[in-house]
Design a protein around this motif. Structure first.
Motif, PDB file in Angstrom:
ATOM      1  N   GLU A 277       0.807  -1.326   0.043  1.00 53.67           N
ATOM      2  CA  GLU A 277       0.016   0.082  -0.075  1.00 53.67           C
ATOM      3  C   GLU A 277       0.679   1.227  -0.024  1.00 53.67           C
ATOM      4  OE1 GLU A 277      -3.915   1.793   2.659  1.00 53.67           O
ATOM      5  OE2 GLU A 277      -2.593   0.025   3.494  1.00 53.67           O
ATOM      6  N   ILE A 278       1.876   1.267   0.852  1.00 51.11           N
ATOM      7  CA  ILE A 278       2.832   2.694   0.714  1.00 51.11           C
ATOM      8  C   ILE A 278       3.426   2.503  -0.454  1.00 51.11           C
ATOM      9  CG2 ILE A 278       5.000   3.245   1.974  1.00 51.11           C
ATOM     10  CD1 ILE A 278       4.299   1.954   4.567  1.00 51.11           C
ATOM     11  N   LEU A 279       4.045   1.507  -1.371  1.00 48.61           N
ATOM     12  CA  LEU A 279       4.444   1.597  -2.445  1.00 48.61           C
ATOM     13  C   LEU A 279       3.679   2.115  -3.438  1.00 48.61           C
ATOM     14  CD1 LEU A 279       6.917  -1.766  -2.150  1.00 48.61           C
ATOM     15  CD2 LEU A 279       7.705   0.653  -1.831  1.00 48.61           C
ATOM     16  N   LEU A 280       2.520   1.549  -3.593  1.00 50.22           N
ATOM     17  CA  LEU A 280       1.625   2.190  -4.268  1.00 50.22           C
ATOM     18  C   LEU A 280       1.264   3.372  -4.051  1.00 50.22           C
ATOM     19  CD1 LEU A 280      -0.598   1.464  -6.579  1.00 50.22           C
ATOM     20  CD2 LEU A 280      -2.070   0.774  -5.077  1.00 50.22           C
ATOM     21  N   GLU A 281       1.181   4.136  -2.883  1.00 45.33           N
ATOM     22  CA  GLU A 281       0.882   5.514  -2.746  1.00 45.33           C
ATOM     23  C   GLU A 281       2.105   6.260  -3.205  1.00 45.33           C
ATOM     24  OE1 GLU A 281       0.576   8.076   1.188  1.00 45.33           O
ATOM     25  OE2 GLU A 281       0.200   6.078   1.616  1.00 45.33           O
TER      26      GLU A 281
ATOM     27  N   LYS B 198       4.102   5.377  -5.857  1.00 51.70           N
ATOM     28  CA  LYS B 198       3.946   5.349  -7.196  1.00 51.70           C
ATOM     29  C   LYS B 198       2.892   6.352  -7.650  1.00 51.70           C
ATOM     30  CE  LYS B 198       5.673   0.847  -8.164  1.00 51.70           C
ATOM     31  NZ  LYS B 198       5.372  -0.500  -8.675  1.00 51.70           N
ATOM     32  N   ASN B 199       1.878   6.438  -6.875  1.00 48.15           N
ATOM     33  CA  ASN B 199       0.901   7.296  -7.578  1.00 48.15           C
ATOM     34  C   ASN B 199       1.305   8.701  -7.434  1.00 48.15           C
ATOM     35  OD1 ASN B 199      -0.989   5.374  -8.032  1.00 48.15           O
ATOM     36  ND2 ASN B 199      -1.934   5.260  -6.133  1.00 48.15           N
ATOM     37  N   SER B 200       2.276   9.035  -6.556  1.00 46.83           N
ATOM     38  CA  SER B 200       2.782  10.439  -6.533  1.00 46.83           C
ATOM     39  C   SER B 200       3.649  10.711  -7.892  1.00 46.83           C
ATOM     40  CB  SER B 200       3.926  10.524  -5.394  1.00 46.83           C
ATOM     41  OG  SER B 200       5.120   9.954  -5.627  1.00 46.83           O
ATOM     42  N   PHE B 201       4.040   9.877  -8.637  1.00 45.09           N
ATOM     43  CA  PHE B 201       4.560  10.065 -10.026  1.00 45.09           C
ATOM     44  C   PHE B 201       3.641  10.503 -10.846  1.00 45.09           C
ATOM     45  CE2 PHE B 201       7.469   6.043  -8.743  1.00 45.09           C
ATOM     46  CZ  PHE B 201       8.268   6.936  -7.848  1.00 45.09           C
ATOM     47  N   LYS B 202       2.201  10.625 -10.584  1.00 47.90           N
ATOM     48  CA  LYS B 202       1.406  11.048 -11.821  1.00 47.90           C
ATOM     49  C   LYS B 202       1.567  12.704 -11.818  1.00 47.90           C
ATOM     50  CE  LYS B 202      -1.589   7.325 -11.176  1.00 47.90           C
ATOM     51  NZ  LYS B 202      -3.045   6.756 -10.735  1.00 47.90           N
ATOM     52  N   GLU B 203       1.247  13.017 -12.975  1.00 51.22           N
ATOM     53  CA  GLU B 203       1.498  14.561 -13.232  1.00 51.22           C
ATOM     54  C   GLU B 203       0.497  15.461 -12.274  1.00 51.22           C
ATOM     55  OE1 GLU B 203       0.823  17.144 -17.192  1.00 51.22           O
ATOM     56  OE2 GLU B 203       2.023  15.259 -17.356  1.00 51.22           O
ATOM     57  N   LYS B 204      -0.470  14.901 -12.027  1.00 51.81           N
ATOM     58  CA  LYS B 204      -1.630  15.894 -11.233  1.00 51.81           C
ATOM     59  C   LYS B 204      -1.484  15.390  -9.518  1.00 51.81           C
ATOM     60  CE  LYS B 204      -4.593  16.542 -15.025  1.00 51.81           C
ATOM     61  NZ  LYS B 204      -5.986  16.336 -15.580  1.00 51.81           N
ATOM     62  N   SER B 205      -0.456  14.886  -9.173  1.00 54.62           N
ATOM     63  CA  SER B 205      -0.258  14.417  -7.845  1.00 54.62           C
ATOM     64  C   SER B 205      -0.081  15.655  -7.002  1.00 54.62           C
ATOM     65  CB  SER B 205       0.814  13.620  -7.739  1.00 54.62           C
ATOM     66  OG  SER B 205       1.028  13.183  -6.383  1.00 54.62           O
ATOM     67  N   ASP B 206      -0.495  15.745  -5.759  1.00 59.29           N
ATOM     68  CA  ASP B 206      -0.440  16.805  -4.610  1.00 59.29           C
ATOM     69  C   ASP B 206       1.264  16.432  -4.095  1.00 59.29           C
ATOM     70  OD1 ASP B 206      -2.352  18.185  -5.736  1.00 59.29           O
ATOM     71  OD2 ASP B 206      -3.733  17.472  -4.029  1.00 59.29           O
ATOM     72  N   THR B 207       1.541  15.381  -4.194  1.00 52.64           N
ATOM     73  CA  THR B 207       2.367  14.992  -2.971  1.00 52.64           C
ATOM     74  C   THR B 207       3.671  14.613  -3.811  1.00 52.64           C
ATOM     75  OG1 THR B 207       1.677  12.552  -2.740  1.00 52.64           O
ATOM     76  CG2 THR B 207       1.022  14.497  -1.213  1.00 52.64           C
TER      77      THR B 207
ATOM     78  N   ILE C 124       6.207  11.369   0.745  1.00 55.49           N
ATOM     79  CA  ILE C 124       5.751  10.419   1.303  1.00 55.49           C
ATOM     80  C   ILE C 124       6.725   9.326   2.013  1.00 55.49           C
ATOM     81  CG2 ILE C 124       4.440   8.087   0.634  1.00 55.49           C
ATOM     82  CD1 ILE C 124       3.260   9.632  -1.724  1.00 55.49           C
ATOM     83  N   ILE C 125       7.951   9.541   1.635  1.00 59.29           N
ATOM     84  CA  ILE C 125       9.025   8.845   2.163  1.00 59.29           C
ATOM     85  C   ILE C 125       9.416   9.375   3.523  1.00 59.29           C
ATOM     86  CG2 ILE C 125      11.343   8.128   2.389  1.00 59.29           C
ATOM     87  CD1 ILE C 125      11.134   7.426  -0.950  1.00 59.29           C
ATOM     88  N   HIS C 126       9.249  10.557   3.421  1.00 62.58           N
ATOM     89  CA  HIS C 126       9.454  11.533   4.780  1.00 62.58           C
ATOM     90  C   HIS C 126       8.365  11.067   5.852  1.00 62.58           C
ATOM     91  CE1 HIS C 126      10.583  14.571   7.335  1.00 62.58           C
ATOM     92  NE2 HIS C 126       9.331  15.025   7.388  1.00 62.58           N
ATOM     93  N   GLN C 127       7.000  11.175   5.160  1.00 65.37           N
ATOM     94  CA  GLN C 127       6.102  11.035   6.145  1.00 65.37           C
ATOM     95  C   GLN C 127       6.150   9.656   6.908  1.00 65.37           C
ATOM     96  OE1 GLN C 127       2.421  10.728   3.978  1.00 65.37           O
ATOM     97  NE2 GLN C 127       1.162   9.946   5.659  1.00 65.37           N
ATOM     98  N   TYR C 128       6.465   8.596   6.142  1.00 62.82           N
ATOM     99  CA  TYR C 128       6.581   7.212   6.843  1.00 62.82           C
ATOM    100  C   TYR C 128       7.791   7.221   7.585  1.00 62.82           C
ATOM    101  CZ  TYR C 128       2.081   6.122   4.400  1.00 62.82           C
ATOM    102  OH  TYR C 128       0.884   6.180   4.040  1.00 62.82           O
ATOM    103  N   SER C 129       8.829   7.737   7.213  1.00 58.44           N
ATOM    104  CA  SER C 129      10.091   7.758   7.885  1.00 58.44           C
ATOM    105  C   SER C 129      10.322   8.427   9.154  1.00 58.44           C
ATOM    106  CB  SER C 129      11.472   8.295   7.160  1.00 58.44           C
ATOM    107  OG  SER C 129      11.427   7.350   5.590  1.00 58.44           O
ATOM    108  N   GLU C 130       9.827   9.716   9.193  1.00 61.51           N
ATOM    109  CA  GLU C 130       9.798  10.678  10.215  1.00 61.51           C
ATOM    110  C   GLU C 130       8.559  10.962  11.085  1.00 61.51           C
ATOM    111  OE1 GLU C 130      12.958  11.859  10.647  1.00 61.51           O
ATOM    112  OE2 GLU C 130      13.829  10.833   9.044  1.00 61.51           O
TER     113      GLU C 130
END
Length: 162
Positions: A53-57, A59-68, A73-79
């Protein structure tokens, strides 16, 4: 939940359907109840996410219209989470990107001594065979390793109802 120390990190592994995620949920519930009993405020609640689920989240950030961004996202789950539960570690399809992403999250939490609970169907030796030494080495040092033994309770429950 007896024998588990609240605030510690754990790597819980065992066969499919043995209750690993259920056990983690019970530990988190107990943590929240004990904090409330002591009138302690939990700064942020533990979060449970499956690794896929995290990895999919991300990957979805790579989309052109992504807000993140991937970095956000890596920072969010890391920190950002005092307690993070990474469920189903080892079921993801392995690629260089997956290894780098998982390593970054695990290593950041390891360096910052953030409470992290992992569930997996793989022992640390089996995980090492899939992902190499770096991730399992950090998990081994930061976690108490717990093996859950038993049969697939979901399949057994299904047999009982049919």
């Amino acid at each position: 939940t007896e024998g588990f120390e609240l605030g510690n990190s754990y790597y819980i592994f065992g066969n499919i359907g043995t209750g690993k995620t259920y056990l983690i949920s019970a530990l988190i519930r107990e943590m929240i109840v004990k904090a409330q009993d002591k009138n302690k405020h939990i700064r942020n609640f533990p979060i449970l996410k499956s690794v896929p689920e995290i990895l999919l989240e991300i990957k979805n950030s790579f989309k052109e219209k992504s807000d993140t961004s991937e970095e956000d996202i890596i920072h969010q789950y890391s920190e950002e989470y005092d307690c993070l539960i990474l469920d189903d570690l080892g079921v993801e399809k392995i690629s260089d990107w997956v290894l780098q992403t998982l390593y970054t999250i695990v290593d950041n939490r390891y360096k910052d001594e953030k409470q992290t609970l992992y569930t997996s169907n793989l022992s640390l030796d089996e995980l090492r065979e899939r992902v190499g030494d770096r991730i399992p080495s950090r998990i081994a040092e930061m976690c108490t390793v717990v093996k859950i033994i038993g049969r697939d309770r979901r399949l057994e429950k299904k047999k009982e109802t049919t």
